[in-house]
Scaffold this motif. Structure first.
Motif, PDB file in Angstrom:
ATOM      1  N   ASN A   1     -13.067  43.576 112.889  1.00 42.67           N
ATOM      2  CA  ASN A   1     -14.387  43.046 112.547  1.00 42.67           C
ATOM      3  C   ASN A   1     -14.970  42.338 113.770  1.00 42.67           C
ATOM      4  O   ASN A   1     -14.383  42.359 114.861  1.00 42.67           O
ATOM      5  N   LYS A   2     -16.107  41.687 113.594  1.00 44.61           N
ATOM      6  CA  LYS A   2     -16.783  41.070 114.742  1.00 44.61           C
ATOM      7  C   LYS A   2     -15.913  40.008 115.404  1.00 44.61           C
ATOM      8  O   LYS A   2     -15.758  39.985 116.633  1.00 44.61           O
ATOM      9  N   LEU A   3     -15.335  39.134 114.612  1.00 39.56           N
ATOM     10  CA  LEU A   3     -14.508  38.071 115.168  1.00 39.56           C
ATOM     11  C   LEU A   3     -13.209  38.606 115.756  1.00 39.56           C
ATOM     12  O   LEU A   3     -12.771  38.175 116.830  1.00 39.56           O
ATOM     13  N   GLY A   4     -12.618  39.569 115.083  1.00 45.08           N
ATOM     14  CA  GLY A   4     -11.388  40.144 115.601  1.00 45.08           C
ATOM     15  C   GLY A   4     -11.609  40.932 116.883  1.00 45.08           C
ATOM     16  O   GLY A   4     -10.746  40.948 117.772  1.00 45.08           O
ATOM     17  N   PHE A   5     -12.759  41.586 117.003  1.00 45.88           N
ATOM     18  CA  PHE A   5     -13.055  42.344 118.217  1.00 45.88           C
ATOM     19  C   PHE A   5     -13.254  41.399 119.395  1.00 45.88           C
ATOM     20  O   PHE A   5     -12.845  41.689 120.523  1.00 45.88           O
ATOM     21  N   ARG A   6     -13.860  40.246 119.140  1.00 51.24           N
ATOM     22  CA  ARG A   6     -13.999  39.253 120.197  1.00 51.24           C
ATOM     23  C   ARG A   6     -12.643  38.693 120.611  1.00 51.24           C
ATOM     24  O   ARG A   6     -12.377  38.465 121.795  1.00 51.24           O
ATOM     25  N   ALA A   7     -11.778  38.470 119.626  1.00 48.32           N
ATOM     26  CA  ALA A   7     -10.434  37.965 119.942  1.00 48.32           C
ATOM     27  C   ALA A   7      -9.626  38.985 120.717  1.00 48.32           C
ATOM     28  O   ALA A   7      -8.763  38.616 121.528  1.00 48.32           O
ATOM     29  N   LEU A   8      -9.889  40.263 120.502  1.00 51.10           N
ATOM     30  CA  LEU A   8      -9.177  41.305 121.250  1.00 51.10           C
ATOM     31  C   LEU A   8      -9.624  41.340 122.705  1.00 51.10           C
ATOM     32  O   LEU A   8      -8.786  41.436 123.617  1.00 51.10           O
ATOM     33  N   LEU A   9     -10.944  41.272 122.952  1.00 50.13           N
ATOM     34  CA  LEU A   9     -11.478  41.409 124.295  1.00 50.13           C
ATOM     35  C   LEU A   9     -11.405  40.101 125.082  1.00 50.13           C
ATOM     36  O   LEU A   9     -11.157  40.112 126.292  1.00 50.13           O
ATOM     37  N   LYS A  10     -11.625  38.966 124.413  1.00 50.11           N
ATOM     38  CA  LYS A  10     -11.660  37.674 125.110  1.00 50.11           C
ATOM     39  C   LYS A  10     -10.752  36.670 124.411  1.00 50.11           C
ATOM     40  O   LYS A  10     -11.239  35.727 123.759  1.00 50.11           O
ATOM     41  N   PRO A  11      -9.463  36.824 124.488  1.00 51.87           N
ATOM     42  CA  PRO A  11      -8.588  35.822 123.846  1.00 51.87           C
ATOM     43  C   PRO A  11      -8.621  34.472 124.552  1.00 51.87           C
ATOM     44  O   PRO A  11      -8.301  33.449 123.946  1.00 51.87           O
ATOM     45  N   GLU A  12      -9.028  34.454 125.824  1.00 46.16           N
ATOM     46  CA  GLU A  12      -9.086  33.178 126.542  1.00 46.16           C
ATOM     47  C   GLU A  12     -10.182  32.269 125.996  1.00 46.16           C
ATOM     48  O   GLU A  12     -10.123  31.042 126.171  1.00 46.16           O
ATOM     49  N   TRP A  13     -11.197  32.861 125.340  1.00 41.82           N
ATOM     50  CA  TRP A  13     -12.261  32.046 124.755  1.00 41.82           C
ATOM     51  C   TRP A  13     -11.716  31.155 123.640  1.00 41.82           C
ATOM     52  O   TRP A  13     -12.074  29.977 123.537  1.00 41.82           O
ATOM     53  N   PHE A  14     -10.826  31.686 122.806  1.00 43.60           N
ATOM     54  CA  PHE A  14     -10.237  30.905 121.722  1.00 43.60           C
ATOM     55  C   PHE A  14      -9.298  29.829 122.275  1.00 43.60           C
ATOM     56  O   PHE A  14      -9.240  28.723 121.740  1.00 43.60           O
ATOM     57  N   GLU A  15      -8.591  30.163 123.346  1.00 39.44           N
ATOM     58  CA  GLU A  15      -7.710  29.174 123.960  1.00 39.44           C
ATOM     59  C   GLU A  15      -8.508  28.045 124.586  1.00 39.44           C
ATOM     60  O   GLU A  15      -8.099  26.873 124.547  1.00 39.44           O
ATOM     61  N   LYS A  16      -9.654  28.369 125.180  1.00 39.18           N
ATOM     62  CA  LYS A  16     -10.507  27.345 125.779  1.00 39.18           C
ATOM     63  C   LYS A  16     -11.077  26.414 124.722  1.00 39.18           C
ATOM     64  O   LYS A  16     -11.223  25.200 124.954  1.00 39.18           O
TER      65      LYS A  16
ATOM     66  N   GLY B   1      -9.632  25.719 121.978  1.00 36.19           N
ATOM     67  CA  GLY B   1      -8.541  25.103 121.230  1.00 36.19           C
ATOM     68  C   GLY B   1      -8.366  25.669 119.842  1.00 36.19           C
ATOM     69  O   GLY B   1      -7.922  24.960 118.925  1.00 36.19           O
ATOM     70  N   ARG B   2      -8.682  26.948 119.676  1.00 37.11           N
ATOM     71  CA  ARG B   2      -8.598  27.598 118.374  1.00 37.11           C
ATOM     72  C   ARG B   2      -7.530  28.685 118.408  1.00 37.11           C
ATOM     73  O   ARG B   2      -7.236  29.271 119.462  1.00 37.11           O
ATOM     74  N   LEU B   3      -6.974  28.956 117.244  1.00 41.05           N
ATOM     75  CA  LEU B   3      -5.983  30.017 117.119  1.00 41.05           C
ATOM     76  C   LEU B   3      -6.691  31.364 116.951  1.00 41.05           C
ATOM     77  O   LEU B   3      -7.836  31.436 116.501  1.00 41.05           O
ATOM     78  N   LEU B   4      -5.975  32.429 117.303  1.00 35.31           N
ATOM     79  CA  LEU B   4      -6.534  33.759 117.109  1.00 35.31           C
ATOM     80  C   LEU B   4      -6.641  34.060 115.614  1.00 35.31           C
ATOM     81  O   LEU B   4      -5.747  33.717 114.831  1.00 35.31           O
ATOM     82  N   PRO B   5      -7.725  34.693 115.199  1.00 35.65           N
ATOM     83  CA  PRO B   5      -7.879  34.985 113.766  1.00 35.65           C
ATOM     84  C   PRO B   5      -6.905  36.067 113.304  1.00 35.65           C
ATOM     85  O   PRO B   5      -6.366  36.838 114.110  1.00 35.65           O
ATOM     86  N   LYS B   6      -6.709  36.125 112.011  1.00 34.97           N
ATOM     87  CA  LYS B   6      -5.868  37.177 111.447  1.00 34.97           C
ATOM     88  C   LYS B   6      -6.634  38.495 111.404  1.00 34.97           C
ATOM     89  O   LYS B   6      -7.860  38.521 111.340  1.00 34.97           O
ATOM     90  N   ALA B   7      -5.896  39.583 111.439  1.00 38.69           N
ATOM     91  CA  ALA B   7      -6.527  40.903 111.402  1.00 38.69           C
ATOM     92  C   ALA B   7      -7.184  41.131 110.050  1.00 38.69           C
ATOM     93  O   ALA B   7      -6.588  40.846 108.999  1.00 38.69           O
ATOM     94  N   ALA B   8      -8.426  41.608 110.080  1.00 34.36           N
ATOM     95  CA  ALA B   8      -9.188  41.815 108.856  1.00 34.36           C
ATOM     96  C   ALA B   8      -9.006  43.248 108.360  1.00 34.36           C
ATOM     97  O   ALA B   8      -8.796  44.179 109.148  1.00 34.36           O
ATOM     98  N   ARG B   9      -9.100  43.402 107.050  1.00 30.00           N
ATOM     99  CA  ARG B   9      -9.002  44.726 106.456  1.00 30.00           C
ATOM    100  C   ARG B   9     -10.345  45.443 106.532  1.00 30.00           C
ATOM    101  O   ARG B   9     -11.397  44.810 106.457  1.00 30.00           O
ATOM    102  N   PRO B  10     -10.331  46.751 106.659  1.00 28.04           N
ATOM    103  CA  PRO B  10     -11.598  47.489 106.723  1.00 28.04           C
ATOM    104  C   PRO B  10     -12.270  47.513 105.360  1.00 28.04           C
ATOM    105  O   PRO B  10     -11.605  47.470 104.316  1.00 28.04           O
TER     106      PRO B  10
END
Length: 281
Positions: A220-235, A237-246
């Protein structure tokens, strides 16, 4: 003022002294004393004795009327109108708004036409835009093969959409995912494993013929961002989101749920017979 008067006196002095009488037919030779007017003598000696005019010009010299204190900056002559600064300014009291009314007290709503049907409602509707449409960025197998030959992509590892973005195979403006195309499929001659959003029939056949695999994953939108830019969540201070179902309408278009963070090893495909045999044992 003193400088201008001095300049005008010098100009009149030079003119009067430069005018010579008409030559006569006398046989006397011309001497150099007749050219004494070049020294610009003072025809009026009373001026030299006056206060502030004690000078004796001894030659022709150009005096400039321009001085530094006469220079002015490039300043606009017309000042900005200051509203509400008294009746003498011409824009006092109501400051050009008139008396009472909606426009005198403030601004109205954008598009309001006094209660009548506004223009945006009078115009008919044209066309249709699907709010659930998805935009995938295409990438060909030939471009990926060139990056592998250049050493930018390791073919022994799983090639994800993050790998394609980091190596420059696709642009930075990715909306909903990546579509694997069959352009340059003849250059793929070794097994490669992919995880993309969509894949064409030609590209899938070319990859599988070389011994590789292509898996369609959903983000999904949030998961795709976490895939491409995981450093944004680390900056942040947030955890990576869980994988969403289609959603139900995309279940038949994907093979599995996307994994976070970006995986490095492919998931093997199992047939229905293998799954049944493994469950029975």
């Amino acid at each position: 003022m003193l400088r201008r008067r001095v300049a005008s006196l010098l100009s009149t002095t030079i003119r009067s002294s430069s005018i010579s009488p008409k030559p006569t037919l006398s046989p006397s030779p011309i001497s150099f004393q007749s050219l004494h007017f070049l020294q610009c003598p003072n025809p009026n000696p009373s001026i030299s004795n006056a206060k502030g005019f004690g000078f004796q010009p001894q030659g022709m010299r150009a005096y400039s009327l321009l001085s530094l204190n006469d220079l002015r900056g490039k300043v606009p002559r017309k000042q900005k109108t200051r509203k509400g600064r008294g009746i003498g300014s011409g824009k006092g009291k109501t400051a050009g708004r008139g008396h009472k009314g909606q426009k005198a007290r403030g601004s109205g709503k954008l598009g309001f036409e006094g209660g009548q049907t506004p223009l945006r409602r009078r115009l008919p509707k044209r066309g249709f835009k699907n709010p659930f449409s998805l935009t995938f960025q295409p990438v060909g197998l030939g471009k990926i093969a060139k990056l592998i030959n250049a050493g930018k992509i390791d073919s022994s590892e799983l090639i994800t959409m993050k790998t394609l973005k980091d190596t420059g195979a696709i642009g930075k403006q990715i909306k909903d995912g990546v579509r694997l195309m069959g352009r340059g499929a003849e250059q793929i001659q070794w097994p490669i494993h992919f995880e993309v959003s969509r894949v064409t029939v030609r590209a899938k056949e070319a990859v599988e013929a070389a011994g590789g695999s292509v898996r369609r994953v959903y983000y999904n939108k949030l998961g795709f961002r976490a895939l491409l830019k995981p450093e944004w969540f680390e900056k942040k201070g947030r955890l990576l989101p869980k994988a969403a179902r289609p959603p139900p309408k995309q279940k038949d278009k994907v093979d599995s749920i996307g994994r976070l963070p970006a995986p490095t090893k492919p998931i093997p495909f199992f047939t229905e017979e293998e799954v049944a045999s493994s469950s029975s044992t």
